[in-house]
Design a protein around this motif. Sequence first.
Motif, PDB file in Angstrom:
ATOM      1  N   GLY A  92      46.254 -46.390 -13.760  1.00 29.32           N
ATOM      2  CA  GLY A  92      45.419 -47.008 -14.779  1.00 29.32           C
ATOM      3  C   GLY A  92      46.178 -47.967 -15.663  1.00 29.32           C
ATOM      4  N   ASN A  93      47.350 -47.546 -16.123  1.00 27.09           N
ATOM      5  CA  ASN A  93      48.126 -48.400 -17.011  1.00 27.09           C
ATOM      6  C   ASN A  93      48.828 -49.513 -16.259  1.00 27.09           C
ATOM      7  OD1 ASN A  93      48.084 -47.228 -19.916  1.00 27.09           O
ATOM      8  ND2 ASN A  93      48.266 -45.442 -18.593  1.00 27.09           N
ATOM      9  N   GLU A 152      47.800 -41.794 -14.585  1.00 28.12           N
ATOM     10  CA  GLU A 152      48.375 -42.521 -15.726  1.00 28.12           C
ATOM     11  C   GLU A 152      49.060 -43.794 -15.255  1.00 28.12           C
ATOM     12  OE1 GLU A 152      48.395 -42.239 -18.929  1.00 28.12           O
ATOM     13  OE2 GLU A 152      47.365 -40.340 -19.202  1.00 28.12           O
ATOM     14  N   LEU A 207      46.255 -52.243 -16.075  1.00 31.69           N
ATOM     15  CA  LEU A 207      46.069 -52.848 -17.394  1.00 31.69           C
ATOM     16  C   LEU A 207      47.249 -53.719 -17.790  1.00 31.69           C
ATOM     17  CD1 LEU A 207      44.494 -53.123 -20.048  1.00 31.69           C
ATOM     18  CD2 LEU A 207      45.644 -51.040 -20.850  1.00 31.69           C
ATOM     19  N   ILE A 208      48.472 -53.181 -17.659  1.00 30.81           N
ATOM     20  CA  ILE A 208      49.651 -53.896 -18.128  1.00 30.81           C
ATOM     21  C   ILE A 208      49.927 -55.128 -17.279  1.00 30.81           C
ATOM     22  CG2 ILE A 208      51.478 -52.741 -16.777  1.00 30.81           C
ATOM     23  CD1 ILE A 208      53.055 -52.509 -19.412  1.00 30.81           C
ATOM     24  N   TYR A 238      50.598 -44.877 -23.545  1.00 38.57           N
ATOM     25  CA  TYR A 238      50.850 -45.902 -22.533  1.00 38.57           C
ATOM     26  C   TYR A 238      49.878 -47.075 -22.629  1.00 38.57           C
ATOM     27  CZ  TYR A 238      53.338 -41.896 -20.539  1.00 38.57           C
ATOM     28  OH  TYR A 238      54.143 -40.802 -20.348  1.00 38.57           O
ATOM     29  N   ARG A 239      48.626 -46.770 -22.905  1.00 35.07           N
ATOM     30  CA  ARG A 239      47.633 -47.850 -22.951  1.00 35.07           C
ATOM     31  C   ARG A 239      47.889 -48.771 -24.145  1.00 35.07           C
ATOM     32  NH1 ARG A 239      43.291 -48.251 -19.816  1.00 35.07           N
ATOM     33  NH2 ARG A 239      43.728 -46.146 -19.066  1.00 35.07           N
ATOM     34  N   SER A 295      50.745 -50.949 -23.397  1.00 35.83           N
ATOM     35  CA  SER A 295      50.352 -52.043 -22.500  1.00 35.83           C
ATOM     36  C   SER A 295      49.803 -53.229 -23.300  1.00 35.83           C
ATOM     37  CB  SER A 295      49.296 -51.549 -21.499  1.00 35.83           C
ATOM     38  OG  SER A 295      49.821 -50.527 -20.678  1.00 35.83           O
ATOM     39  N   TRP A 296      48.971 -52.943 -24.291  1.00 34.38           N
ATOM     40  CA  TRP A 296      48.441 -54.019 -25.136  1.00 34.38           C
ATOM     41  C   TRP A 296      49.550 -54.643 -25.981  1.00 34.38           C
ATOM     42  CZ3 TRP A 296      43.856 -56.295 -24.669  1.00 34.38           C
ATOM     43  CH2 TRP A 296      42.853 -55.609 -23.976  1.00 34.38           C
TER      44      TRP A 296
END
Length: 493
Positions: free
Chosen positions: A18-19, A15, A22-23, A153-154, A157-158
Amino acid sequence: MLAKEASFNVIMNREFAGNAVLIVVLNLVVKSFYLFGIDRTVQNLLPEGEYGLYFTLFNFAFIFQIISDFGLQNFNARNLSQSRHLLQKYFPHLLTIKLLLGAAFTVVTVLLGYWWGFRSTGVWVLLLIICVNQFLQTLVLFLRSNLAGLGLYRLDSWASVLDKSLLVIIAGVLLWGPGLRTHFTIIWFVLAQTGAYVITIFLLLWYLRPRLGQLRLRWRGAQVQSLLRQSAPYALVVFLMTAYTRLDAVMIEKLLPNGAVEADRYASAFRLLDASNIAGYLLAGLLLPMFARQLKTTTSIVPLTRLAISTMWTGAISLSISVIWFAVPIMTSLYTNGDSYSGAILQWLMLTFIPMSGGYVYGTLLTANASLRPMNWVFVAGIFINVILNLLLIPRYGALGAAQATFITQSLTFLAQLALAKHLLQLPFAPALLLRLMLLSGLLVALGYYLNTHLLSVPLFVKFSACICAGILGAFALKLLDLKSWWSWLRPQ
């Protein structure tokens, strides 16, 4: 039991990894474009000292911003991540408290600003709008804390780049729209921020609405008093930490006869530190609910802590040393008033980024553990040290003295947080990790020296990129970053 804990650690690491990617990617793209495409353009466009005044007012208001947050963001993220069914119960009360605290923050800050000396009509209006913007920003962060607390979390991030993406569009139109650039003022800039925050708040509320049940403001004295009492320790931590990181800009303007101009120079260098901190600040927000959940389930926090500090310091060391070697050409290429003086300020501020990035990990861990009282004493000491150093160094060295004071203060407070975390959570000492970090630093110092003294004709961008790439490759070679583990976390499941 051990197999279950190992499985949970793998899930948390996946977690985070990956995030984290992305973030960081999202925010580096969007917020870096904002800082250097919009914010820097505004500073270069306005008369010297005008942006410095805005920077001073922004930091003055930022010191008291905790009144509008009062620790609600960290309190909500921590508690919601441990008990996700409490969203509908607490949200109406927290939102009511948030709006009342926002009004209190604006009134208190404007009155304190008048007492401090910000009394002309134009300055007073500018401070008022800045206060409104900072309240709206804390409201955005509070709404996002619900996403993180729910494990989204994803999506969080957006959402982390939504306000800045809107601001880039609005401010971009004002800066480059036909016939608008010549009339651009600092008031336009702060009002563009207001518009971006308002749109972001409406979009976040629209998404959360189905999860909130009947959305309405609620006020129950006993409930509100209980929530404020529980969030107060988080508020004190944030206030104290903010005070010793933001006092420098305010003291520059107050202690020097040409304070606005010196603040302008400091702001130009601080922008690069601000850009560097994007990743650290966002990863800290990502780590808080993860650490809190691991502590709640009594799962070992050591693997995630080591992954986080290795990742943070690999980036911090690589970026800081690279910028330090090429600070002067960076400043002269970015700013119309860039010179060796502003380059020296940048060198000290970027050196500060290394202890600051470590504080993001261990400070977040202590917050997740609710070890707030000892952290508050650390930050009280940090404020005292910072004020004394600023009083000694700013009159003698100007904005450069403020940068030196910031480095000393941040280094001491980080060491104190590290010692606290190791003592309270029994974290093992990792000499091998420390040695690898020192080797990475030595590699980059040697490479930077060679590029700066022997390859003078090579373009700045090429040399700077070579340093950054060497830092990343060196981190993989030294096992600070493990390629196989990262690939296993990042690949689709």
